[in-house]
Design an enzyme around this catalytic site. Structure first.
Site, short mmCIF file in Angstrom:
data_model
loop_
_atom_site.label_atom_id
_atom_site.label_comp_id
_atom_site.label_asym_id
_atom_site.label_seq_id
_atom_site.Cartn_x
_atom_site.Cartn_y
_atom_site.Cartn_z
N GLU A 82 0.80 -1.30 0.09
CA GLU A 82 0.03 0.07 0.15
C GLU A 82 0.90 1.20 0.05
O GLU A 82 2.17 1.25 0.10
CB GLU A 82 -0.94 -0.27 1.17
CG GLU A 82 -1.78 -1.18 1.41
CD GLU A 82 -2.83 -1.19 0.25
OE1 GLU A 82 -3.13 -0.31 -0.44
OE2 GLU A 82 -3.60 -2.30 0.37
N ASP A 84 -16.87 -9.77 -11.02
CA ASP A 84 -16.59 -9.39 -9.72
C ASP A 84 -16.19 -7.77 -9.97
O ASP A 84 -16.42 -6.63 -9.34
CB ASP A 84 -15.88 -10.11 -8.67
CG ASP A 84 -16.40 -9.89 -7.28
OD1 ASP A 84 -17.47 -9.39 -6.94
OD2 ASP A 84 -15.62 -10.22 -6.25
#
Length: 260
Positions: free
Chosen positions: A68, A93
């Protein structure tokens, strides 16, 4: 799996989703390539997860390390990622996430729908899909390097607008052709009318000439006509008054003498 094999396998699925929902196929392909490293990442191998979507999927979930960013600074954390039974479920999805967003921002990714690939790459990042500041440029680079934009389809509304514009242009051309034909018709009709008028005038003159002929040889011209016939210089005695006058003058001048 080689890059061209990866694209060949995923492109039909991405194109079909774009046709139904408007998520650019180029974006779907580029994200899948980047997130799964051409299908070789541990997450893809273990969970068929091509896009790094977190949570629980149709086949459960797996815990993986992920990078991240806080601003420009990367850091590593463990996270739970969705697991799928196949790539098709992963693409489905991914499309749902873009269409539905999150509970707090259901429209956060709508900027990518039917967008060009550069806009889509920036909008998916702006919506918060990834924290990497270079995420858009990485996607755009992949799209251009592998010509993934060729799989994008036109927006049906834009396609309809283009068709209307094309029909309008064709209609204008047809109207112009009709206008030109109308002018040609009017010009031809004018010429025909002029020719008709000329013919009428000629017919009137011929009628007048015919009307000026006497029904028979005038008595005063009979001696000249007889003399001309005896001299064998005239076969048909029919003529106009001017003709009889000329014949009379010629007779008086002694032009008609019978052969002996």
């Amino acid at each position: 799996m080689k890059p061209f094999e990866f694209i060949a396998k995923l492109a039909p699925i991405a194109t079909q989703d774009m046709r139904q929902y408007g998520v650019p196929a180029s974006l779907t392909l580029a994200q899948a390539i980047l997130e799964s490293n051409w299908g070789t990442s541990g997450l893809t191998q273990k969970a068929n997860n091509l896009f790094g979507i977190k949570g629980t999927g149709p086949a459960g979930s797996v815990t993986m390390q992920t990078t991240e960013y806080r601003g420009q600074t990367p850091y590593t954390v463990s996270a739970q990622f969705r697991k799928y039974n196949g790539w098709h479920e992963s693409v489905t999805d991914h499309t749902k996430l873009i269409l539905n967003g999150t509970r707090d921002k259901p429209m956060r990714y709508h900027g990518v729908l039917w967008a060009d690939y550069k806009t889509a790459a920036n909008e998916i990042w702006r919506g918060g899909y990834a924290t990497d500041p270079k995420y858009p440029s990485k996607l755009i680079s992949l799209i251009e390097q592998h010509s993934l934009y060729q799989y994008d389809l036109p927006n049906p509304k834009e396609e309809e607008r283009m068709k209307i514009e094309q029909l309008t242009t064709e209609l204008q051309k047809t109207q112009e052709q009709m206008r030109q034909l109308s002018e040609q018709y009017a010009s031809s009709l004018k010429l025909l009318n002029e020719q008709g008028s000329t013919i009428k005038q000629m017919n009137a003159r011929l009628t007048a000439v015919e009307a000026s002929k006497p029904a028979k040889v005038p008595a005063w011209a009979e001696p000249a006509i007889h003399a001309a016939q005896e001299a064998k210089v005239l076969n048909d005695p029919a003529g106009s008054y001017d003709f009889y006058r000329i014949m009379t003058v010629l007779h008086r001048l002694g032009f008609f003498k019978a052969d002996k």
